[in-house]
Each structure stands twice: as C-alpha cells, then as structure tokens.
Design a protein around this motif. Structure first.
Motif, PDB file in Angstrom:
ATOM      1  N   ILE A  74       0.878  -1.175   0.000  1.00 26.14           N
ATOM      2  CA  ILE A  74       0.000   0.000   0.000  1.00 26.14           C
ATOM      3  C   ILE A  74       0.914   1.223   0.000  1.00 26.14           C
ATOM      4  N   PRO A  75       1.126   1.827  -1.149  1.00 29.70           N
ATOM      5  CA  PRO A  75       2.042   2.969  -1.210  1.00 29.70           C
ATOM      6  C   PRO A  75       1.668   4.063  -0.215  1.00 29.70           C
ATOM      7  N   ASP A  76       2.675   4.553   0.495  1.00 26.83           N
ATOM      8  CA  ASP A  76       2.505   5.658   1.450  1.00 26.83           C
ATOM      9  C   ASP A  76       1.520   5.325   2.568  1.00 26.83           C
ATOM     10  N   PHE A  77       1.519   4.053   2.977  1.00 28.43           N
ATOM     11  CA  PHE A  77       0.545   3.597   3.971  1.00 28.43           C
ATOM     12  C   PHE A  77       0.613   4.419   5.255  1.00 28.43           C
ATOM     13  N   HIS A  78       1.803   4.602   5.803  1.00 29.86           N
ATOM     14  CA  HIS A  78       1.955   5.423   7.003  1.00 29.86           C
ATOM     15  C   HIS A  78       2.739   6.700   6.696  1.00 29.86           C
ATOM     16  N   ASN A  79       2.443   7.275   5.532  1.00 32.31           N
ATOM     17  CA  ASN A  79       2.994   8.580   5.167  1.00 32.31           C
ATOM     18  C   ASN A  79       1.952   9.616   5.575  1.00 32.31           C
ATOM     19  N   THR A  80       2.097  10.133   6.780  1.00 29.24           N
ATOM     20  CA  THR A  80       1.064  11.018   7.327  1.00 29.24           C
ATOM     21  C   THR A  80       0.860  12.281   6.495  1.00 29.24           C
ATOM     22  N   PRO A  81       1.916  12.914   5.966  1.00 30.82           N
ATOM     23  CA  PRO A  81       1.654  14.063   5.083  1.00 30.82           C
ATOM     24  C   PRO A  81       0.789  13.700   3.872  1.00 30.82           C
ATOM     25  N   LYS A  82       1.001  12.517   3.309  1.00 31.27           N
ATOM     26  CA  LYS A  82       0.164  12.093   2.177  1.00 31.27           C
ATOM     27  C   LYS A  82      -1.263  11.791   2.652  1.00 31.27           C
ATOM     28  N   ARG A  83      -1.392  11.249   3.840  1.00 30.17           N
ATOM     29  CA  ARG A  83      -2.723  11.013   4.396  1.00 30.17           C
ATOM     30  C   ARG A  83      -3.460  12.340   4.586  1.00 30.17           C
TER      31      ARG A  83
ATOM     32  N   ARG B 111      13.118   0.075   8.391  1.00 31.46           N
ATOM     33  CA  ARG B 111      13.158  -1.304   8.873  1.00 31.46           C
ATOM     34  C   ARG B 111      11.970  -2.085   8.310  1.00 31.46           C
ATOM     35  N   VAL B 112      12.017  -3.405   8.489  1.00 27.21           N
ATOM     36  CA  VAL B 112      10.843  -4.216   8.187  1.00 27.21           C
ATOM     37  C   VAL B 112       9.830  -3.964   9.297  1.00 27.21           C
ATOM     38  N   THR B 113       8.639  -3.539   8.921  1.00 30.88           N
ATOM     39  CA  THR B 113       7.626  -3.222   9.926  1.00 30.88           C
ATOM     40  C   THR B 113       6.315  -3.927   9.597  1.00 30.88           C
ATOM     41  N   HIS B 114       5.523  -4.152  10.629  1.00 24.66           N
ATOM     42  CA  HIS B 114       4.246  -4.848  10.504  1.00 24.66           C
ATOM     43  C   HIS B 114       3.156  -3.899  10.016  1.00 24.66           C
ATOM     44  N   ASN B 115       3.141  -2.700  10.569  1.00 20.86           N
ATOM     45  CA  ASN B 115       2.266  -1.611  10.137  1.00 20.86           C
ATOM     46  C   ASN B 115       0.797  -1.751  10.531  1.00 20.86           C
ATOM     47  N   ASP B 116       0.464  -2.706  11.374  1.00 19.57           N
ATOM     48  CA  ASP B 116      -0.906  -2.816  11.897  1.00 19.57           C
ATOM     49  C   ASP B 116      -0.840  -3.541  13.236  1.00 19.57           C
ATOM     50  N   THR B 117      -0.179  -2.908  14.196  1.00 22.60           N
ATOM     51  CA  THR B 117       0.234  -3.600  15.416  1.00 22.60           C
ATOM     52  C   THR B 117      -0.780  -3.497  16.558  1.00 22.60           C
TER      53      THR B 117
ATOM     54  N   ILE C 276       3.003  -5.948   5.976  1.00 19.43           N
ATOM     55  CA  ILE C 276       4.457  -5.966   6.143  1.00 19.43           C
ATOM     56  C   ILE C 276       5.098  -5.205   4.991  1.00 19.43           C
ATOM     57  N   MET C 277       5.886  -4.213   5.343  1.00 18.46           N
ATOM     58  CA  MET C 277       6.520  -3.339   4.345  1.00 18.46           C
ATOM     59  C   MET C 277       7.733  -2.669   4.987  1.00 18.46           C
ATOM     60  N   PRO C 278       8.525  -1.973   4.208  1.00 11.31           N
ATOM     61  CA  PRO C 278       9.531  -1.095   4.803  1.00 11.31           C
ATOM     62  C   PRO C 278       8.836   0.035   5.565  1.00 11.31           C
ATOM     63  N   GLY C 279       9.364   0.384   6.726  1.00  8.55           N
ATOM     64  CA  GLY C 279       8.744   1.450   7.509  1.00  8.55           C
ATOM     65  C   GLY C 279       9.591   1.840   8.698  1.00  8.55           C
ATOM     66  N   PHE C 280       8.971   2.539   9.639  1.00  3.78           N
ATOM     67  CA  PHE C 280       9.659   3.024  10.835  1.00  3.78           C
ATOM     68  C   PHE C 280       9.230   2.215  12.058  1.00  3.78           C
ATOM     69  N   SER C 281      10.190   1.845  12.881  1.00  7.59           N
ATOM     70  CA  SER C 281       9.887   1.089  14.093  1.00  7.59           C
ATOM     71  C   SER C 281       8.928   1.845  15.005  1.00  7.59           C
ATOM     72  N   VAL C 282       9.059   3.163  15.056  1.00  4.42           N
ATOM     73  CA  VAL C 282       8.229   3.951  15.976  1.00  4.42           C
ATOM     74  C   VAL C 282       6.773   3.958  15.539  1.00  4.42           C
ATOM     75  N   ASN C 283       6.521   3.718  14.250  1.00  2.43           N
ATOM     76  CA  ASN C 283       5.138   3.603  13.795  1.00  2.43           C
ATOM     77  C   ASN C 283       4.506   2.311  14.299  1.00  2.43           C
ATOM     78  N   ASP C 284       5.272   1.212  14.248  1.00  2.00           N
ATOM     79  CA  ASP C 284       4.760  -0.040  14.799  1.00  2.00           C
ATOM     80  C   ASP C 284       4.462   0.115  16.284  1.00  2.00           C
ATOM     81  N   PHE C 285       5.377   0.734  16.999  1.00  2.07           N
ATOM     82  CA  PHE C 285       5.154   1.002  18.418  1.00  2.07           C
ATOM     83  C   PHE C 285       3.910   1.868  18.604  1.00  2.07           C
TER      84      PHE C 285
END
Length: 358
Positions: A149-158, A206-212, A235-244
């Motif tokens: 999902i492109p830009d899944f946790h890209n908050t500016p794009k959201r 990092r490798v992130t789950h993105n729906d924790t 599961i995609m490339p992302g930031f650890s702090v987003n998973d947290f």
C-alpha cells in the motif's frame, strides 16, 4: 453469491482435507473476509484479500511468504510463525473465476487473541511479540519487500488525501464534522516529524508490521506469554516507531475503538510505559537512541493518522474500513482524536518515561 459460498468453493483448491465440518465467518477485522474451516481434529483460516485495500494481492503474499520463511528459520516453536498452505497448484494464492484472491493459513492451536488487553501484563506481552518481530527481522533487507500500500503510514500524504476528500465532500458530510476538520488542520505542522527525522538519518528504514493492534498478536492460551504475530498483509519497509505507536493508539485506550461515549475514552500512561518496556525488551537493544526518543512521536502520529483516515473514509462514503452501522467511522475518528488530546496533555511524562532506556 455470498462470500461464504465463494469460500466453500475455494477450499477444494488448497492442500487441505475436503471433508470439513464447517466453514464459518471468523473474527472482526475491518479489511479482509475471514472464515474458519473446521475439521474434527484441526482448523484452518481462509481469507479473501480485500482488493480495495490491496491492489496487488500477489505482492502481499510474496512479502508474507518471504518474511515467514525467514522467521521460521529463527524460531523453535512452529506455532510462533504463521504458515501459509499451498494451493493444489503449488502456489500460495488462489484466484477464483470472479477475481477473488484466497489464501489459507494453519490455525494456531492453544492460542488466545484479545481485542483489548485484559491486563497490563497482556499488553506487555503483545509489546514483547512485536519487539521480537522487529528484532528477528533486523537483518532482513527491508528494501526488497513490496510496498503493498504505497505511502501507507505517510502522514503528510494522508493529510493530502483528507483535504481532497474534504474538498470533494461527495456525501455532504463535511458540515457535521467541522470540529474534527479543525482538529486535523490545527496539527498540520506535526505530520512531517518522522519523515524529517528519517531525512536527517535519525530514523532508519526497517521491516515493519504496520498494523500492530493487540488483536494481531496471539498469546499462548496456557501461559499468556507472547506467541505469534498475525495479520501480516501490511508488512513493508517502515519506521519502528510507527509499529510502536499503532499499538499504543489501539491498546492504551481505555475503551473500544468505536466507543460512542467519549467520557469512557482515555489514554492510559501506565499502559504506555508498560508497552515501551516490553517492546524494547523484545527488540533486545536493537533500536537506536533517536528511535527510542521518538517513540512518543510514533504514538501520537499513528493515533492522529488513524483518526484522520477514519474521518477521510467517513467523508468518502465508508469505502475502505468495514463498518457494521452508520457513523461507525466517525465514532472511530473521535476516539482517536480524544486520545491525541490526552497524549498532548501527558507529553512531558511520555518523553521522560523513555529516556531511561537510552
């Protein structure tokens, strides 16, 4: 034809017994259609991948297959990693004649899945599970995964998507949510915080789950210890702090995600602290100092982003998140914004609580 009828037809295309006892809807996820296939002595989970959310189901399955195979080589308990069942053609995905994409997992026996933690220790165990997930995948090349999902946790794009939905106001709902619209616009300067940190080299990919959410962790039913991370579609490339942060926004909430009575909705600082402790224990020292200090930002970012997404979907006619009643996405949005307000009030305590892990 109903989805359950499609599911029953798809069973014959997987390497599982055909003489099942029952095939019934399972769980309460927002996205995919999920069914439990039951036999006298075993179970399987079958899902139809939501193509509104995932435009390329084959990329979703590729990511899942690669990551689970990588994790399986590191884990002793076979229950600790989801296992995909092959189709009769030796694939991981079956496409039916009406273009539904199906996959089947082994059912993880003697496990417990909680929509909301029943104790602080339950929440901490979920944190350990996602921390271990982060740690065990630390050497997996994140850049090789598909961005399903492109830009899944890209908050500016959201935020841009929110503005577009607001301008279109296709269902005439903007007038009733002026307070929520202002809430989103008032915090626009915050939305680039994590990407700015990444650009400065302070936040690695990092490798992130993105729906924790907590219900994406299975606990051992006997010990209530962390067992298995599930729902691996994002599961995609992302930031650890987003998973947290996504764990905090869902699990450190004292009420249900769609609670209508906001007086019941509060951010629990003690659960935040317990989760941080468990998550960092699971990571086993694998996070950088800057990542640790950005954990509160991750919590606030994921909470306001999710609220923004619920609001965007509400303005757009409820086409993304599965709903069971009118106004549910708006209720979900309001709970998230209430949590953001309380995080902002507790901000100094949040920042101070993670300093001790440096």
């Amino acid at each position: 034809m109903e989805m359950i009828d499609y599911a029953k037809q798809a069973i014959s295309h997987f390497k599982i017994p055909q003489d099942y006892s029952s095939c019934t809807p399972y769980g309460n996820g927002h996205i995919n259609a999920t069914f439990c296939i039951t036999y006298p002595n075993e179970k399987y989970i079958m899902q139809a991948i939501n193509q509104n959310a995932f435009k390329h189901p084959e990329q979703v399955i590729s990511n899942i297959a690669r990551v689970t195979e990588f994790l399986r080589a590191k884990r002793e308990d076979p229950r600790s990693v989801m296992k995909l069942i092959e189709t009769t053609d030796g694939e991981k995905l079956y496409r039916d004649d009406d273009n539904h994409f199906w996959r089947v997992y082994s059912f993880v026996e003697n496990s417990l899945c909680l929509d909301l933690p029943e104790s602080t220790e339950d929440f901490r165990q979920c944190a350990i599970a996602f921390g271990c997930f982060q740690h065990d995948l630390s050497t997996f090349p994140a850049e090789e995964l598909f961005e399903t999902i492109p830009d899944f946790h890209n908050t500016p794009k959201r935020y841009e998507a929110f503005l577009a939905a607001l301008e279109a106001d296709a269902f005439g709902r903007a007038a009733e949510v002026e307070k929520e619209i202002k809430f989103v616009k008032d915090r626009v300067d915050f939305y680039s915080t994590l990407f700015d940190a990444h650009e400065k080299g302070e936040l690695p990919l990092r490798v992130t789950h993105n729906d924790t959410k907590s219900n994406n962790v299975l606990l051992d039913a006997s010990t209530r210890k962390a067992l298995c991370v599930i729902d691996l579609d994002t599961i995609m490339p992302g930031f650890s702090v987003n998973d947290f942060g996504d764990s905090i926004r869902s699990g450190a909430n004292t009420a249900a995600e769609d609670e209508r009575d906001l007086s019941k909705v509060h951010f629990n600082l003690e659960l935040f602290k317990a989760y941080a402790d468990g998550f960092l224990q699971g990571c086993e020292g694998g996070l950088t100092s800057s990542e640790i200090m950005l954990l509160p930002e991750g919590a606030k970012m994921m909470t306001i982003e999710c609220g923004m997404r619920f609001l965007t979907d509400y303005l757009s006619g409820d086409t993304y998140f599965r709903t069971s009643r009118p106004g549910q996405n708006l209720d979900r949005c309001r709970t998230q914004f209430k949590l953001v307000e309380e995080m902002e009030a507790a901000w100094d305590d949040m920042k101070e609580s993670v300093k001790k892990y440096l």
